[in-house]
Design a protein around this motif. Structure first.
Motif, mmCIF file in Angstrom:
data_model
loop_
_atom_site.group_PDB
_atom_site.id
_atom_site.type_symbol
_atom_site.label_atom_id
_atom_site.label_comp_id
_atom_site.label_asym_id
_atom_site.label_seq_id
_atom_site.Cartn_x
_atom_site.Cartn_y
_atom_site.Cartn_z
ATOM 1 N N GLN A 30 5.544 14.979 -73.993
ATOM 2 C CA GLN A 30 6.060 14.193 -75.112
ATOM 3 C C GLN A 30 5.274 14.399 -76.399
ATOM 4 O O GLN A 30 5.839 14.350 -77.494
ATOM 5 C CB GLN A 30 6.083 12.703 -74.731
ATOM 6 N N ARG A 31 3.953 14.631 -76.302
ATOM 7 C CA ARG A 31 3.184 14.930 -77.518
ATOM 8 C C ARG A 31 3.711 16.198 -78.158
ATOM 9 O O ARG A 31 3.966 16.250 -79.371
ATOM 10 C CB ARG A 31 1.706 15.117 -77.172
ATOM 11 N N ALA A 32 3.897 17.226 -77.361
ATOM 12 C CA ALA A 32 4.351 18.500 -77.892
ATOM 13 C C ALA A 32 5.789 18.415 -78.383
ATOM 14 O O ALA A 32 6.142 19.020 -79.400
ATOM 15 C CB ALA A 32 4.217 19.586 -76.829
ATOM 16 N N SER A 60 0.143 26.626 -80.197
ATOM 17 C CA SER A 60 0.280 27.422 -78.976
ATOM 18 C C SER A 60 1.756 27.644 -78.660
ATOM 19 O O SER A 60 2.539 26.696 -78.585
ATOM 20 C CB SER A 60 -0.396 26.702 -77.809
ATOM 21 N N TRP A 61 2.134 28.906 -78.488
ATOM 22 C CA TRP A 61 3.504 29.303 -78.154
ATOM 23 C C TRP A 61 3.463 29.985 -76.794
ATOM 24 O O TRP A 61 3.033 31.129 -76.668
ATOM 25 C CB TRP A 61 4.069 30.244 -79.213
ATOM 26 N N ASP A 109 2.400 23.659 -77.510
ATOM 27 C CA ASP A 109 3.171 23.031 -78.578
ATOM 28 C C ASP A 109 4.632 23.467 -78.526
ATOM 29 O O ASP A 109 5.537 22.673 -78.768
ATOM 30 C CB ASP A 109 2.580 23.390 -79.939
ATOM 31 N N SER A 110 4.875 24.747 -78.250
ATOM 32 C CA SER A 110 6.233 25.268 -78.112
ATOM 33 C C SER A 110 6.305 26.155 -76.883
ATOM 34 O O SER A 110 5.367 26.911 -76.595
ATOM 35 C CB SER A 110 6.660 26.075 -79.349
ATOM 36 N N VAL A 111 7.417 26.070 -76.167
ATOM 37 C CA VAL A 111 7.640 26.871 -74.964
ATOM 38 C C VAL A 111 8.803 27.823 -75.225
ATOM 39 O O VAL A 111 9.848 27.419 -75.749
ATOM 40 C CB VAL A 111 7.947 25.984 -73.740
ATOM 41 N N VAL A 112 8.593 29.097 -74.858
ATOM 42 C CA VAL A 112 9.595 30.137 -75.083
ATOM 43 C C VAL A 112 9.987 30.741 -73.743
ATOM 44 O O VAL A 112 9.174 31.402 -73.092
ATOM 45 C CB VAL A 112 9.049 31.250 -76.008
#
Length: 281
Positions: A7-9, A19-20, A40-43
């Motif tokens: 939830q923070r991210a 961070s990706w 922070d982001s997920v790809v």
């Protein structure tokens, strides 16, 4: 399926993502672990992480995740492959899609053509991985649809033959930083430091930050917390900003030409510190 995102991210704008995390979409894909991490982001990665004969199955895994309550970015195949159009056709209406990372971006029209095939407003992160892409970085940054630039170090090194030390990569990093500024984009995202940990990873983040880059790719969940720390204002920077802003609020102003730039930097540190939950620690 429950919402699994950290939830923070999830609350952090992608413009500020440090961070990706590239989560491979192959047979052993574990999107839930990636989404629950500190990234922070997920790809979701259906490009380099998947062989040609596994592309269709990987695309279906990603679609199932995005249709089932998960949210994330997707690294799609580059415009010169047979998979690019199939990726876009599949993702155009995916409900959980936050944006796409376009592999091997070399020209501004690569971004624009990609954006035109997605829902209006879907951001395109241009992954620059070649000498031609680096030289066209300013035009790419200004192209309609470009959200942010990222540096694909591995392919860039294979294309050019340069080494992996900071001096050898400084020109390419600098080009992306200047191009991002000219294109009024957030700071660019640096490439991954494969295998680095602890002090070595923190030092690599220091190189990224010193060059003006504000994010970093990673292939490993365990690297995300260090990257977040390495690309955030330090404790000493936050303390300095607190002191300067407090003095400013009490009418204490510096008497030389450096004061306004220092004040602007302190305000930027405060804004970042607040966004990352560090300002009042």
């Amino acid at each position: 399926m429950p919402v699994l995102r950290n939830q923070r991210a999830a609350a952090l704008p992608a413009t500020l993502s440090r961070s990706w995390l590239l989560a491979a979409a192959g047979e052993n894909a574990d999107f839930a672990a990636a989404l629950a991490s500190e990234a922070d982001s997920v790809v979701f990665d259906i490009e380099d992480a998947v062989p040609a004969d596994g592309k269709a199955a990987a695309r279906e895994r990603v679609l199932k995740a995005l249709d089932g309550g998960m949210t994330g970015w997707v690294r799609i195949n580059d415009i010169n492959t047979e998979f690019w159009q199939d990726d876009l056709d599949a993702l155009a209406n995916a409900p959980g899609l936050r944006g796409v990372m376009l592999a091997k971006t070399e020209k501004p029209e690569h971004v624009t053509l990609t954006a035109m095939r997605l829902r209006p407003g879907t951001p395109v992160l241009a992954l620059v991985e070649s000498a031609l892409g680096v030289e066209n970085a300013t035009d790419i940054a200004k192209a309609p649809g470009t959200f942010r630039l990222a540096f694909g170090i591995g392919d860039f090194r294979r294309d050019t033959g340069v080494g992996d030390d900071p001096l050898a990569l400084a020109y390419a990093r600098g080009r992306l930083v200047v191009a991002s500024r000219v294109g009024q984009l957030p700071g660019p995202i640096d490439g991954p430091s494969v295998g680095a940990a602890g002090d070595d990873l923190m030092a690599a983040c220091g190189v990224s930050a010193s060059m003006g880059m504000t994010g970093k790719l990673t292939l490993k969940i365990e690297q995300t917390e260090t990257i977040n720390a390495g690309l955030s204002p330090s404790a000493s920077e936050i303390m300095w900003a607190h002191e300067l802003l407090e003095a400013h609020e009490h009418g204490e102003a510096g008497g030389d030409g450096s004061y306004l730039p220092r004040l602007a930097r302190a305000q930027k540190i405060r804004n970042l510190g607040e966004s990352y939950g560090l300002w009042n620690e």
